[in-house]
Write an enzyme that holds these catalytic residues in place. Sequence first.
Site, PDB file in Angstrom:
ATOM      1  N   ASP A 165       0.820  -1.218   0.000  1.00  0.00           N
ATOM      2  CA  ASP A 165       0.000   0.000   0.000  1.00  0.00           C
ATOM      3  C   ASP A 165       0.852   1.267   0.000  1.00  0.00           C
ATOM      4  O   ASP A 165       1.961   1.283   0.542  1.00  0.00           O
ATOM      5  CB  ASP A 165      -0.911  -0.018   1.241  1.00  0.00           C
ATOM      6  CG  ASP A 165      -2.043   0.994   1.123  1.00  0.00           C
ATOM      7  OD1 ASP A 165      -2.348   1.428   0.004  1.00  0.00           O
ATOM      8  OD2 ASP A 165      -2.625   1.346   2.166  1.00  0.00           O
ATOM      9  N   GLY A 166       0.287   2.319  -0.567  1.00  0.00           N
ATOM     10  CA  GLY A 166       0.938   3.632  -0.517  1.00  0.00           C
ATOM     11  C   GLY A 166       1.436   4.147  -1.858  1.00  0.00           C
ATOM     12  O   GLY A 166       2.083   5.194  -1.920  1.00  0.00           O
ATOM     13  N   ASN A 208     -10.914  -2.806  -4.920  1.00  0.00           N
ATOM     14  CA  ASN A 208     -10.154  -1.851  -5.738  1.00  0.00           C
ATOM     15  C   ASN A 208     -10.811  -1.549  -7.091  1.00  0.00           C
ATOM     16  O   ASN A 208     -10.412  -0.594  -7.774  1.00  0.00           O
ATOM     17  CB  ASN A 208      -8.703  -2.325  -5.935  1.00  0.00           C
ATOM     18  CG  ASN A 208      -7.839  -2.201  -4.698  1.00  0.00           C
ATOM     19  OD1 ASN A 208      -6.921  -2.994  -4.474  1.00  0.00           O
ATOM     20  ND2 ASN A 208      -8.106  -1.186  -3.864  1.00  0.00           N
TER      21      ASN A 208
HETATM   22  C1  IPE Z   1      -5.268  -2.611   0.282  1.00  0.00           C
HETATM   23  O1  IPE Z   1      -5.001  -1.284   0.056  1.00  0.00           O
HETATM   24  C2  IPE Z   1      -5.268  -3.378  -1.000  1.00  0.00           C
HETATM   25  C3  IPE Z   1      -3.982  -3.511  -1.653  1.00  0.00           C
HETATM   26  C4  IPE Z   1      -2.854  -3.031  -1.247  1.00  0.00           C
HETATM   27  C5  IPE Z   1      -4.005  -4.269  -2.875  1.00  0.00           C
HETATM   28  P1  IPE Z   1      -6.175  -0.204  -0.152  1.00  0.00           P
HETATM   29  O2  IPE Z   1      -5.498   1.068  -0.437  1.00  0.00           O
HETATM   30  O3  IPE Z   1      -7.124  -0.700  -1.166  1.00  0.00           O
HETATM   31  O4  IPE Z   1      -6.888  -0.222   1.249  1.00  0.00           O
HETATM   32  P2  IPE Z   1      -7.691   0.937   1.990  1.00  0.00           P
HETATM   33  O5  IPE Z   1      -8.692   1.464   1.016  1.00  0.00           O
HETATM   34  O6  IPE Z   1      -6.702   1.959   2.409  1.00  0.00           O
HETATM   35  O7  IPE Z   1      -8.306   0.256   3.177  1.00  0.00           O
HETATM   36  C1  IPE Z   2      -1.698   0.215  -3.237  1.00  0.00           C
HETATM   37  O1  IPE Z   2      -1.465   1.574  -3.285  1.00  0.00           O
HETATM   38  C2  IPE Z   2      -1.981  -0.367  -4.603  1.00  0.00           C
HETATM   39  C3  IPE Z   2      -3.350  -0.880  -4.749  1.00  0.00           C
HETATM   40  C4  IPE Z   2      -4.269  -0.858  -3.834  1.00  0.00           C
HETATM   41  C5  IPE Z   2      -3.689  -1.438  -6.049  1.00  0.00           C
HETATM   42  P1  IPE Z   2      -2.664   2.626  -3.280  1.00  0.00           P
HETATM   43  O2  IPE Z   2      -3.041   2.885  -4.691  1.00  0.00           O
HETATM   44  O3  IPE Z   2      -3.757   2.185  -2.411  1.00  0.00           O
HETATM   45  O4  IPE Z   2      -1.931   3.884  -2.679  1.00  0.00           O
HETATM   46  P2  IPE Z   2      -2.536   4.927  -1.652  1.00  0.00           P
HETATM   47  O5  IPE Z   2      -3.032   4.152  -0.486  1.00  0.00           O
HETATM   48  O6  IPE Z   2      -3.634   5.649  -2.359  1.00  0.00           O
HETATM   49  O7  IPE Z   2      -1.394   5.805  -1.312  1.00  0.00           O
HETATM   50 MG    MG Z   3      -4.124   2.437  -0.439  1.00  0.00          MG
END
Ligand code: IPE
Ligand code: IPE
Ligand code: MG
Length: 247
Positions: free
Chosen positions: A27-28, A75
């Site tokens: 994540d991030g 997602n």
């Molecule tokens: C969790 O991250 C899913 C993945 C990293 C694939 P999200 O970014 O989707 O989760 P939330 O929305 O912060 O809970």
């Molecule tokens: C994780 O990074 C990747 C997926 C969930 C596919 P994010 O896209 O959720 O990144 P943030 O949380 O918005 O920073």
């Molecule tokens: Mg995220």
Amino acid sequence: MAIFSSKTREPQVDFSHLPRHVAIIMDGNGRWARKRGLPRTAGHAVGAETFRTIATYAKEIGLEYLTVYAFSTENWKRSQEEVQSIMGLLKKYLLEAIGQMERDKVKMEFFGDLSRLSPELQELCQHAREISSRYDGCQVNICLNYGGRDEIIRGIKAWQADCAAGKANPEALTEAGFSDYLFSKGVPDPDLIIRPSGEVRTSNFLLWQSAYSEYYFTDVLWPDFSKTNLLEAIEAFQKRSRRYGGV
Ligand code: IPE
Ligand code: IPE
Ligand code: MG
């Protein structure tokens, strides 16, 4: 006991007692990109490279299983542009991984309902799974269109069908028996679950399997996550006392 050490404060890891199974919520990516004034998709591209680095390193240090959360059942709520970009990166990654398989010899599995992915992606996953099935060493499980609740519901439905067909006994269901109906069939529960990006929640990841996992949270954003960050998580894990409800 092999101890990792060098000049700066390096994590002290006992490589002879590694967790068997490490899982990561990658994540991030979006925040990493925003901080740089880049589109979210740029974060996903760098995040995919981080995954490659960490998966290779996991094999190098001798982890048995690495499970990564790449795309959740939730997602799909994101913009079509972002979803398509993630799917495009996945395709690129799989093609490259398949091309380099003989070199990297990383065994690949996929957890999640792949039927919602494009036929081309489904085929690539299948192909990667098949050609890598003969490798031993680290098994990397990539969670795609994965949700812990979805996995449990699917497991219940499959078990019910087996009961109706006389292949399972409704009176005799055990925890171990039910685990065989999950995507993670045959894989030991994760010992350590790492969540980068500062969020302190599971976001529907490995709900059944994480009953006794150790969690490690860090503010590092996934595209910045390094081999050292992995070792730091393992170091923290090795200091924990796991009691499983005992004393
Ligand atoms: C969790 O991250 C899913 C993945 C990293 C694939 P999200 O970014 O989707 O989760 P939330 O929305 O912060 O809970
Ligand atoms: C994780 O990074 C990747 C997926 C969930 C596919 P994010 O896209 O959720 O990144 P943030 O949380 O918005 O920073
Ligand atoms: Mg995220």
